[in-house]
Scaffold this motif. Structure first.
Motif, PDB file in Angstrom:
ATOM      1  N   MET A 189      19.377  21.153 -38.561  1.00  0.00           N
ATOM      2  CA  MET A 189      18.369  20.440 -39.345  1.00  0.00           C
ATOM      3  C   MET A 189      17.636  21.441 -40.228  1.00  0.00           C
ATOM      4  N   ASP A 190      17.671  21.188 -41.517  1.00  0.00           N
ATOM      5  CA  ASP A 190      16.995  22.031 -42.502  1.00  0.00           C
ATOM      6  C   ASP A 190      15.907  21.170 -43.140  1.00  0.00           C
ATOM      7  N   VAL A 191      14.652  21.594 -43.006  1.00  0.00           N
ATOM      8  CA  VAL A 191      13.512  20.778 -43.435  1.00  0.00           C
ATOM      9  C   VAL A 191      12.974  21.263 -44.778  1.00  0.00           C
ATOM     10  N   HIS A 192      12.737  20.314 -45.681  1.00  0.00           N
ATOM     11  CA  HIS A 192      12.169  20.609 -47.003  1.00  0.00           C
ATOM     12  C   HIS A 192      11.103  19.567 -47.314  1.00  0.00           C
ATOM     13  N   ILE A 193       9.869  19.850 -46.933  1.00  0.00           N
ATOM     14  CA  ILE A 193       8.766  18.947 -47.264  1.00  0.00           C
ATOM     15  C   ILE A 193       8.305  19.280 -48.679  1.00  0.00           C
ATOM     16  N   PRO A 194       8.335  18.312 -49.587  1.00  0.00           N
ATOM     17  CA  PRO A 194       7.934  18.591 -50.967  1.00  0.00           C
ATOM     18  C   PRO A 194       6.467  19.019 -51.069  1.00  0.00           C
ATOM     19  N   TRP A 251      17.615  15.667 -25.976  1.00  0.00           N
ATOM     20  CA  TRP A 251      17.565  16.858 -26.832  1.00  0.00           C
ATOM     21  C   TRP A 251      17.644  18.044 -25.876  1.00  0.00           C
ATOM     22  N   VAL A 252      18.870  18.523 -25.654  1.00  0.00           N
ATOM     23  CA  VAL A 252      19.148  19.490 -24.603  1.00  0.00           C
ATOM     24  C   VAL A 252      18.691  20.904 -24.964  1.00  0.00           C
ATOM     25  N   HIS A 253      18.917  21.308 -26.210  1.00  0.00           N
ATOM     26  CA  HIS A 253      18.521  22.647 -26.675  1.00  0.00           C
ATOM     27  C   HIS A 253      17.907  22.530 -28.062  1.00  0.00           C
ATOM     28  N   LEU A 254      16.934  23.391 -28.324  1.00  0.00           N
ATOM     29  CA  LEU A 254      16.264  23.431 -29.628  1.00  0.00           C
ATOM     30  C   LEU A 254      16.018  24.899 -29.971  1.00  0.00           C
ATOM     31  N   TRP A 255      16.691  25.362 -31.019  1.00  0.00           N
ATOM     32  CA  TRP A 255      16.603  26.765 -31.418  1.00  0.00           C
ATOM     33  C   TRP A 255      16.166  26.882 -32.866  1.00  0.00           C
ATOM     34  N   ARG A 256      15.142  27.677 -33.130  1.00  0.00           N
ATOM     35  CA  ARG A 256      14.663  27.941 -34.481  1.00  0.00           C
ATOM     36  C   ARG A 256      15.609  28.909 -35.178  1.00  0.00           C
ATOM     37  N   VAL A 257      15.805  28.716 -36.477  1.00  0.00           N
ATOM     38  CA  VAL A 257      16.542  29.668 -37.299  1.00  0.00           C
ATOM     39  C   VAL A 257      15.513  30.638 -37.867  1.00  0.00           C
ATOM     40  N   VAL A 258      15.652  31.898 -37.531  1.00  0.00           N
ATOM     41  CA  VAL A 258      14.670  32.907 -37.940  1.00  0.00           C
ATOM     42  C   VAL A 258      14.565  32.960 -39.463  1.00  0.00           C
ATOM     43  N   GLY A 259      13.334  32.910 -39.950  1.00  0.00           N
ATOM     44  CA  GLY A 259      13.061  33.033 -41.377  1.00  0.00           C
ATOM     45  C   GLY A 259      13.268  31.761 -42.179  1.00  0.00           C
ATOM     46  N   GLU A 260      13.579  30.655 -41.521  1.00  0.00           N
ATOM     47  CA  GLU A 260      13.808  29.397 -42.226  1.00  0.00           C
ATOM     48  C   GLU A 260      13.036  28.273 -41.537  1.00  0.00           C
ATOM     49  N   TYR A 261      12.794  27.203 -42.265  1.00  0.00           N
ATOM     50  CA  TYR A 261      12.228  26.006 -41.645  1.00  0.00           C
ATOM     51  C   TYR A 261      13.426  25.143 -41.270  1.00  0.00           C
ATOM     52  N   ALA A 262      14.134  25.578 -40.216  1.00  0.00           N
ATOM     53  CA  ALA A 262      15.376  24.941 -39.809  1.00  0.00           C
ATOM     54  C   ALA A 262      15.594  25.183 -38.323  1.00  0.00           C
ATOM     55  N   ASN A 263      16.479  24.377 -37.739  1.00  0.00           N
ATOM     56  CA  ASN A 263      16.823  24.584 -36.336  1.00  0.00           C
ATOM     57  C   ASN A 263      18.264  24.196 -36.079  1.00  0.00           C
ATOM     58  N   TYR A 264      18.779  24.718 -34.976  1.00  0.00           N
ATOM     59  CA  TYR A 264      20.038  24.260 -34.393  1.00  0.00           C
ATOM     60  C   TYR A 264      19.668  23.634 -33.059  1.00  0.00           C
ATOM     61  N   SER A 265      20.204  22.451 -32.817  1.00  0.00           N
ATOM     62  CA  SER A 265      19.890  21.728 -31.598  1.00  0.00           C
ATOM     63  C   SER A 265      21.155  21.161 -30.989  1.00  0.00           C
ATOM     64  N   VAL A 266      21.108  20.948 -29.682  1.00  0.00           N
ATOM     65  CA  VAL A 266      22.192  20.263 -28.985  1.00  0.00           C
ATOM     66  C   VAL A 266      21.626  18.966 -28.421  1.00  0.00           C
TER      67      VAL A 266
END
Length: 92
Positions: free
Chosen positions: A7-12, A40-55
């Motif tokens: 998930m890559d978030v872009h709030i205008p 929502w088993v896992h939630l991991w932030r992507v360093v330096g981005e407003y994004a995550n990888y989740s399982v």
């Protein structure tokens, strides 16, 4: 069924800060509810981005779609979904 979701978030900038804060608070509450439920088993932030990888662990494609589309930040996300299967070399 397990899914890896990016998930890559872009709030205008046009969304007022107060409104963005309220949406983020609802997002946090909803995501924590799903985590407690084992969806929502896992939630991991992507360093330096407003994004995550989740399982996610759901029963169907339709359930995953429902879960994701109910995220308060959904309108501001770019989402990539990858279905996962057990690897034959995995020990767990």
């Amino acid at each position: 069924m397990l899914y890896l979701v990016h998930m890559d978030v872009h709030i205008p900038d046009t969304v007022p800060a107060e409104q963005a804060a309220e949406i983020k608070a609802r997002e946090k509450a909803y995501s924590q509810e799903l985590q407690r439920a084992g969806v929502w088993v896992h939630l991991w932030r992507v360093v330096g981005e407003y994004a995550n990888y989740s399982v996610f662990d759901v029963e169907s494609n339709d359930q995953l779609h429902e879960v994701l589309s109910n995220l308060p930040l959904f309108p501001f996300m770019t989402i990539t979904v990858t279905p996962l299967a057990q690897h034959p070399s995995a020990i767990r």
